[in-house]
Design a protein around this motif. Structure first.
Motif, PDB file in Angstrom:
ATOM      1  N   ASN A   5       6.244  28.063  13.012  1.00 52.56           N
ATOM      2  CA  ASN A   5       7.383  27.717  13.867  1.00 52.56           C
ATOM      3  C   ASN A   5       7.142  26.459  14.698  1.00 52.56           C
ATOM      4  OD1 ASN A   5       8.929  29.965  13.051  1.00 52.56           O
ATOM      5  ND2 ASN A   5       7.780  31.262  14.465  1.00 52.56           N
ATOM      6  N   CYS A   6       6.245  25.615  14.270  1.00 51.51           N
ATOM      7  CA  CYS A   6       5.985  24.379  14.988  1.00 51.51           C
ATOM      8  C   CYS A   6       6.725  23.235  14.292  1.00 51.51           C
ATOM      9  CB  CYS A   6       4.482  24.108  15.053  1.00 51.51           C
ATOM     10  SG  CYS A   6       4.094  22.810  16.234  1.00 51.51           S
ATOM     11  N   THR A  27      12.935  21.484  28.144  1.00 53.76           N
ATOM     12  CA  THR A  27      12.352  22.003  26.909  1.00 53.76           C
ATOM     13  C   THR A  27      10.923  21.500  26.744  1.00 53.76           C
ATOM     14  OG1 THR A  27      14.563  21.960  25.919  1.00 53.76           O
ATOM     15  CG2 THR A  27      12.719  22.246  24.426  1.00 53.76           C
ATOM     16  N   SER A  72       8.605  23.286  29.046  1.00 52.62           N
ATOM     17  CA  SER A  72       8.360  24.645  28.562  1.00 52.62           C
ATOM     18  C   SER A  72       7.497  24.635  27.300  1.00 52.62           C
ATOM     19  CB  SER A  72       9.690  25.350  28.266  1.00 52.62           C
ATOM     20  OG  SER A  72      10.470  25.475  29.436  1.00 52.62           O
ATOM     21  N   ASN A  97       8.301  23.835  24.317  1.00 51.45           N
ATOM     22  CA  ASN A  97       8.997  24.339  23.125  1.00 51.45           C
ATOM     23  C   ASN A  97       9.236  23.152  22.189  1.00 51.45           C
ATOM     24  OD1 ASN A  97      10.514  25.610  21.208  1.00 51.45           O
ATOM     25  ND2 ASN A  97      12.043  26.425  22.606  1.00 51.45           N
ATOM     26  N   TYR A  98       8.166  22.705  21.546  1.00 50.54           N
ATOM     27  CA  TYR A  98       8.215  21.462  20.797  1.00 50.54           C
ATOM     28  C   TYR A  98       9.052  21.549  19.526  1.00 50.54           C
ATOM     29  CZ  TYR A  98       4.382  20.627  23.994  1.00 50.54           C
ATOM     30  OH  TYR A  98       3.623  20.520  25.124  1.00 50.54           O
ATOM     31  N   ALA A 105      11.946  23.251  19.090  1.00 49.66           N
ATOM     32  CA  ALA A 105      13.344  23.024  19.479  1.00 49.66           C
ATOM     33  C   ALA A 105      13.540  21.594  19.958  1.00 49.66           C
ATOM     34  CB  ALA A 105      13.745  24.013  20.571  1.00 49.66           C
ATOM     35  N   GLU A 125       3.951  23.796  30.355  1.00 51.62           N
ATOM     36  CA  GLU A 125       3.209  22.789  29.589  1.00 51.62           C
ATOM     37  C   GLU A 125       1.941  22.376  30.314  1.00 51.62           C
ATOM     38  OE1 GLU A 125       1.762  18.784  28.895  1.00 51.62           O
ATOM     39  OE2 GLU A 125       3.026  19.309  30.604  1.00 51.62           O
ATOM     40  N   ALA A 130       2.417  29.188  26.701  1.00 53.22           N
ATOM     41  CA  ALA A 130       3.199  28.206  25.938  1.00 53.22           C
ATOM     42  C   ALA A 130       2.647  28.173  24.519  1.00 53.22           C
ATOM     43  CB  ALA A 130       3.114  26.828  26.591  1.00 53.22           C
ATOM     44  N   LEU A 134       3.420  27.037  21.612  1.00 60.34           N
ATOM     45  CA  LEU A 134       3.396  25.840  20.774  1.00 60.34           C
ATOM     46  C   LEU A 134       2.465  24.769  21.311  1.00 60.34           C
ATOM     47  CD1 LEU A 134       7.077  25.507  19.549  1.00 60.34           C
ATOM     48  CD2 LEU A 134       5.201  26.880  18.676  1.00 60.34           C
ATOM     49  N   GLU A 135       2.046  24.879  22.573  1.00 54.76           N
ATOM     50  CA  GLU A 135       1.033  23.952  23.093  1.00 54.76           C
ATOM     51  C   GLU A 135      -0.285  24.142  22.348  1.00 54.76           C
ATOM     52  OE1 GLU A 135      -0.589  20.946  25.605  1.00 54.76           O
ATOM     53  OE2 GLU A 135       1.489  21.550  25.228  1.00 54.76           O
ATOM     54  N   CYS A 171       0.794  23.841  17.930  1.00 53.38           N
ATOM     55  CA  CYS A 171       1.282  22.567  17.404  1.00 53.38           C
ATOM     56  C   CYS A 171       0.269  21.432  17.501  1.00 53.38           C
ATOM     57  CB  CYS A 171       2.544  22.129  18.154  1.00 53.38           C
ATOM     58  SG  CYS A 171       4.000  23.123  17.797  1.00 53.38           S
TER      59      CYS A 171
END
Length: 391
Positions: A60-61, A107, A110, A112-113, A115, A318, A351, A353-354, A357
């Motif tokens: 989901n990244c 975003t 947060s 949320n890379y 999105a 983040e 977080a 995706l930090e 990703c």
């Protein structure tokens, strides 16, 4: 969408569209396919009868398809107009763009890379069109919004391990901020350029750039600088300290952190002028990060344990997840692998995706697992399996 509306948006006639749809005429120009894909908001590979090439391990990244879309958006030059057969971009009202940019900042903060990447693809196309079509009195505001779009893109691309694209976006951000005539926005754009330079291995150039612009920002702030001026000035000093640490220049890194500390005491915590999160707690986070870059894991850990928990919790996700990643690297440096693993898991909780990703996070996870010999947290092992990381 009617044939006429569609034809207008791709710069063709209704008759041309009708012939393409009926198969009377062949659609064989790749540039036109790209224009159609833009208008229909689909991947161009779908128009070619192929599924987009998406990596199975992105969890989901952001994947390479979206990075390539961002690249193409950055490479567009709407101001050259009719010199290219590019589909015209229909601008949106300035107030709508402002709301979209504000949402993009939230975003990003947060982390949320996934999105954010999708929205950036659209914003990078809309921003120049809005500036171009704005009335004269609104042009500076539109340019400043465009600068912010480029800055967000630069920060995301750098995190994703795309320093060349990050540099391109940051350079565009400075140009847009200059058109908007906002010195503080130019200052924050400078930090993006310097960070991209550091990622490209040009840390000394990044250090010099941060210091030069930091001094200029403060000198333009007058005899009583505002908190916003101090925040941008301080952010430049912090990024300068990171560049100095990357150069192995401990005295300069310490001096810049000391200067940032003094300014942060004036600003205080709980502010987020120009999206810098500047304040005493963020200075402490950079002190820990600089120590890690210098290979001083113990110093990073000591800084980490001294941070006030309540002030830390008030930072955006983040910033907190990024800090945990930095300190996990510090624990890894001193051989405390269980604590390194615990912080990586905690960062992923704050977080996801930090961690999922970022290539640097993948490197740390793999290293901790390789050295742990079965002692790593089960959640970290599970995360590595999802990301298909080799230990």
């Amino acid at each position: 969408m009617s044939q006429q509306v569609f034809a207008d948006r791709i710069g063709k006639s209704k008759s041309w569209v009708d012939k393409i749809e009926r198969g009377v005429r062949r659609l064989d120009k790749f540039s036109v396919l790209h224009d159609i894909a833009d208008v229909l908001q689909v991947d161009v590979q779908l128009l070619l009868g192929r599924d987009p090439e998406r990596s199975p391990d992105t969890a989901n990244c952001v994947d390479q398809v979206e990075v390539e879309d961002i690249r193409q958006a950055l490479e567009r030059y709407e101001r050259l107009g009719t010199l290219f057969e590019a589909a015209p971009i229909e601008p949106i009202p300035l107030t709508d763009l402002e709301k979209s940019v504000s949402h993009a900042w939230m975003t990003f903060e947060s982390a949320n890379y996934a999105a954010l990447a999708r929205s950036l693809i659209n914003l990078l196309k809309l921003g120049p069109a809005v500036e171009e079509e704005s009335e004269e009195r609104d042009r500076p505001k539109a340019a400043n919004l465009l600068s912010q779009i480029y800055q967000i893109a630069s920060s995301v691309l750098r995190k994703l391990g795309e320093p060349q694209l990050a540099w391109l976006a940051a350079d565009r951000a400075i140009s847009a901020a200059q058109r908007g005539d906002d010195p503080l926005l130019i200052g924050t754009a400078t930090t993006r350029v310097a960070n991209a330079l550091r990622s490209l291995g040009r840390s000394r150039a990044a250090l010099d750039l941060n210091i030069q612009v930091a001094q200029k920002i403060l000198s333009q702030g007058g005899p009583a600088p505002t908190d916003a001026v101090y925040s941008v000035h301080g952010a430049l000093l912090l990024q300068g300290s990171m560049a100095a640490a990357h150069c192995g220049d401990l005295p300069t890194a310490r001096e810049l952190l000391r200067s940032a500390d003094q300014i942060a005491d004036v600003v205080g915590d709980g502010k987020n002028h120009y999206w810098t999160s500047f304040g005493p707690t963020n200075v402490a986070l950079h002190r820990a990060a600089a120590a890690v870059e210098l290979g001083e894991g113990r110093m990073a850990i000591n800084t980490h344990v001294s941070i006030d928990p309540e002030s830390f919790q008030r930072l955006v996700p983040e910033r907190r997840a990024h800090h945990y990643l930095d300190v996990a690297r510090g624990y890894n440096q001193v051989g405390n692998l269980p604590e390194a693993g615990r912080l990586l898991v905690e960062a992923s909780r704050i977080a996801p995706l930090e961690i999922r990703c970022r290539p640097i996070a993948h490197q740390v996870i793999s290293d901790v697992l390789r050295r742990s010999r079965g002692a790593a947290p089960a959640l970290l092992v599970s995360m590595a399996e999802e990301l298909r990381l080799a230990a």
